[in-house]
Design an enzyme around this catalytic site. Sequence first.
Site, PDB file in Angstrom:
ATOM      1  CG  HIS A 165      -3.293  -1.375  -6.545  1.00  0.00           C
ATOM      2  ND1 HIS A 165      -3.677  -0.706  -5.413  1.00  0.00           N
ATOM      3  CD2 HIS A 165      -3.196  -2.680  -6.177  1.00  0.00           C
ATOM      4  CE1 HIS A 165      -3.818  -1.550  -4.406  1.00  0.00           C
ATOM      5  NE2 HIS A 165      -3.533  -2.765  -4.851  1.00  0.00           N
ATOM      6  CD  GLU A 171      -3.263   2.687  -5.270  1.00  0.00           C
ATOM      7  OE1 GLU A 171      -4.209   1.920  -5.494  1.00  0.00           O
ATOM      8  OE2 GLU A 171      -2.167   2.291  -4.869  1.00  0.00           O
ATOM      9  NE  ARG A 214      -4.126  -1.787   0.225  1.00  0.00           N
ATOM     10  CZ  ARG A 214      -4.164  -2.932  -0.475  1.00  0.00           C
ATOM     11  NH1 ARG A 214      -3.189  -3.235  -1.304  1.00  0.00           N
ATOM     12  NH2 ARG A 214      -5.183  -3.757  -0.365  1.00  0.00           N
TER      13      ARG A 214
HETATM   14  C1  DGY Z   1      -5.221  -6.727  -2.585  1.00  0.00           C
HETATM   15  O1  DGY Z   1      -5.788  -7.793  -2.826  1.00  0.00           O
HETATM   16  O2  DGY Z   1      -5.177  -6.259  -1.452  1.00  0.00           O
HETATM   17  C2  DGY Z   1      -4.596  -6.018  -3.727  1.00  0.00           C
HETATM   18  O3  DGY Z   1      -3.899  -4.911  -3.347  1.00  0.00           O
HETATM   19  C3  DGY Z   1      -5.655  -5.669  -4.748  1.00  0.00           C
HETATM   20  O4  DGY Z   1      -5.645  -6.654  -5.696  1.00  0.00           O
END
Ligand code: DGY
Length: 319
Positions: free
Chosen positions: A286, A267, A238
């Site tokens: 992402h 984002e 993140r």
């Molecule tokens: C998650 O699954 O947490 C990813 O960041 C999104 O696919």
Amino acid sequence: MKPKIFITRKMDDRVVATLQDKFDVRMWESESEPVPRAVLLREVSEVDALWTVVSDRVDRELIETGKKLRIVANMAVGYNNIDLEAAKEHGVLVTNTPNVLTETTADLTFALLLATARKLILAESELRNGNWKSWSPMQFTGMDVGGATLGIVGMGRIGEAVARRAKGFNMHVLYHNRNRKHDAEAEHGFEYRELDQLLEEADFVVVLTPYTPDTVGLISERELGLMKRTAVLINVSRGGIVDEAALYNALTDNTIWAAGLDVFETEPVPPDHPLLSLPNVTVLPHIGSASIKTRLAMMNLNAQAIMDVFEGREPKNIV
Ligand code: DGY
């Protein structure tokens, strides 16, 4: 009356069809625009189940608007977008989609690491833009991955899958985690380090720790300063775990050599974001879990969780 579901993004028709017999399904159909907050609030006020994605903010206001809401099924392994306390207070179950995306996200992590180390995206765009005028010995030269030291911050399922790939590249694997992974150490020779020591030793630092109040800004100016000048930072977890302003400074004053980012504090990342102007940053939107098979598996898990709740079973992945 069938229970109502609102799905906040366009999903695969076959998966949605599995719900349509038993539920009144409404879905935000646009693939390019996120559902506006006002629409989300209106929909939530009427539904029994909400199907969300990683960038939907499921805060207290939203949960309290969902007077009939019984489940928020979040199509992601991470659930930092959800106010779990508010959900618990209001008896709303929250589920996620772990396991099915582990290998896919590890593949992407390794791809981003290689692309950043070897300047793949920069080299490709220079070629496409007609700027490859002659073969030149030091042009587009990068860092070796084979035999280098990899430091994984957050040795969960995805961290271990990245570490296993690294063994194929003959890398020396260090990790930092809340809990020691004695089995992985014994079986694969991965070595535990305190965070500062890992940052000092690693040629590649990969951030994979979950985003919690404890990990906000975990990699900031001080931590970047501990890294080697030749080091590469990869973040696939993140955005908020790495302080972006500190990272920008570290990349411009050569504190570290390069970074590969699949995630950002905000984002979608705005096109004028300072990090996007740097040639030593590889950026992705992402896409850690973005393979067809994995995204379908995530959708199926979400559909199953909703069905479980309304058919009286306990869903598998309650967070
Ligand atoms: C998650 O699954 O947490 C990813 O960041 C999104 O696919």
